[in-house]
Design an enzyme around this catalytic site. Structure first.
Site, mmCIF file in Angstrom:
data_model
loop_
_atom_site.group_PDB
_atom_site.id
_atom_site.type_symbol
_atom_site.label_atom_id
_atom_site.label_comp_id
_atom_site.label_asym_id
_atom_site.label_seq_id
_atom_site.Cartn_x
_atom_site.Cartn_y
_atom_site.Cartn_z
ATOM 1 N N ASN A 1 0.866 -1.180 0.000
ATOM 2 C CA ASN A 1 0.000 0.000 0.000
ATOM 3 C C ASN A 1 0.903 1.231 0.000
ATOM 4 O O ASN A 1 1.527 1.540 1.013
ATOM 5 C CB ASN A 1 -0.880 -0.048 1.261
ATOM 6 N N TRP A 2 0.979 1.879 -1.141
ATOM 7 C CA TRP A 2 1.870 3.043 -1.251
ATOM 8 C C TRP A 2 1.286 4.299 -0.598
ATOM 9 O O TRP A 2 1.970 5.299 -0.464
ATOM 10 C CB TRP A 2 2.176 3.327 -2.734
ATOM 11 N N GLU B 1 -6.690 4.561 7.980
ATOM 12 C CA GLU B 1 -6.482 5.986 7.659
ATOM 13 C C GLU B 1 -7.719 6.572 6.982
ATOM 14 O O GLU B 1 -8.042 7.745 7.170
ATOM 15 C CB GLU B 1 -5.222 6.129 6.788
ATOM 16 N N GLU C 1 -5.039 -5.014 10.733
ATOM 17 C CA GLU C 1 -4.023 -3.983 10.939
ATOM 18 C C GLU C 1 -4.304 -3.223 12.228
ATOM 19 O O GLU C 1 -5.161 -2.327 12.249
ATOM 20 C CB GLU C 1 -4.038 -2.989 9.772
ATOM 21 N N GLY D 1 2.915 -1.182 4.196
ATOM 22 C CA GLY D 1 2.928 0.228 3.822
ATOM 23 C C GLY D 1 4.329 0.677 3.462
ATOM 24 O O GLY D 1 4.814 0.468 2.343
#
Ligand code: PGA
Length: 246
Positions: A8-9, A94, A162, A228
């Protein structure tokens, strides 16, 4: 079950970062696990083009629950698919925190993703306060109940556990804590989906890096990782892919 290394960029990377993808493809032409990278939406088409003919899959980081319409700045699941995505991350903590996304919205987005033929990577996880209060399993079970629609299957759905406090912090739960939550997720999914749940991939995410990947992957019911920071560099993500392929 084929394991999955997902990157996940987040809001990182411009076209120059595709050099990392090329390096990754050169170093791992035939990975022993499924490999997925989810770049910012602006890079999906270019990354899909770069990955053409390789085993690398490309995904989005979010989609809108509706198929089209007056939603300025949003992107539909069909648009992601059209750009070359096969997966989409949904309900990342997020997004839940920055955009107030609740479980029902995440579930609606999953339905939209499936309508466009995408695999949904649905994220769950407790905050530090919830863990300290002993509520981790209750929180995760409630998120699964609210965020994962009835039509979930081993083919169309991946669950990522997560812990919010482990994301981007360098801190991780103990292996025992990861084992406890992953076993609880599998049991919860099995109660709801029966035998189908055995084939649903359960990813661990939160400060996965080359130095801790192998021990995390040895934990029961950990079928891969959502990575990440360490997915941004080909050498780091490559080492995680190698650990999962071992
Ligand atoms: P991290 O992020 O690996 O940088 O902790 C994980 C994630 O948010 O998916």
């Amino acid at each position: 079950m084929r394991k999955l290394a997902a990157g996940n960029w987040k809001m990182n990377g411009t076209a120059a970062a595709l050099a990392e993808v090329k390096a990754l493809l050169a170093a791992h032409p035939a990975p022993g696990c499924e490999v997925l990278l989810c770049p910012p939406a602006t890079l999906i088409a270019q990354m899909a083009w770069t990955a053409k003919g390789s085993a690398l899959k490309v995904g989005g980081q979010d989609c809108h629950p509706k198929a089209a319409g007056a939603h300025t700045g949003d992107i539909s699941a069909a648009m992601l698919a059209d750009a070359g995505a096969s997966h989409v991350i949904l309900g990342h903590s997020e997004r839940r925190a920055d955009h107030g996304e609740a479980d029902a919205l995440v579930a609606a987005k999953a339905q939209a993703a499936w309508g466009a033929g995408l695999v949904a990577v649905i994220c769950v996880g407790e905050t530090e306060a919830q863990r300290d209060a002993g509520k981790t399993l209750d929180v995760v079970r409630a998120q699964l109940a609210g965020s994962v629609p009835e039509e979930a299957s081993a083919e169309n759905c991946v669950i990522a556990y997560e812990p919010v406090w482990a994301i981007g912090t360098g801190r991780t739960p103990t292996l025992g804590e990861i084992a406890e939550v992953h076993a609880a997720i599998r049991a919860t999914l099995t109660r709801r989906f029966g035998a189908e749940a055995a084939g649903m991939r359960l990813l661990y995410g939160g400060s996965v890096k080359p130095s801790n990947a192998a021990e995390i992957f040895a934990v029961a019911h950990v079928d891969g990782a959502l990575v990440g920071g360490a997915s941004l560099k080909a050498v780091d993500f490559g080492a995680i892919i190698a650990a999962l392929s071992a």
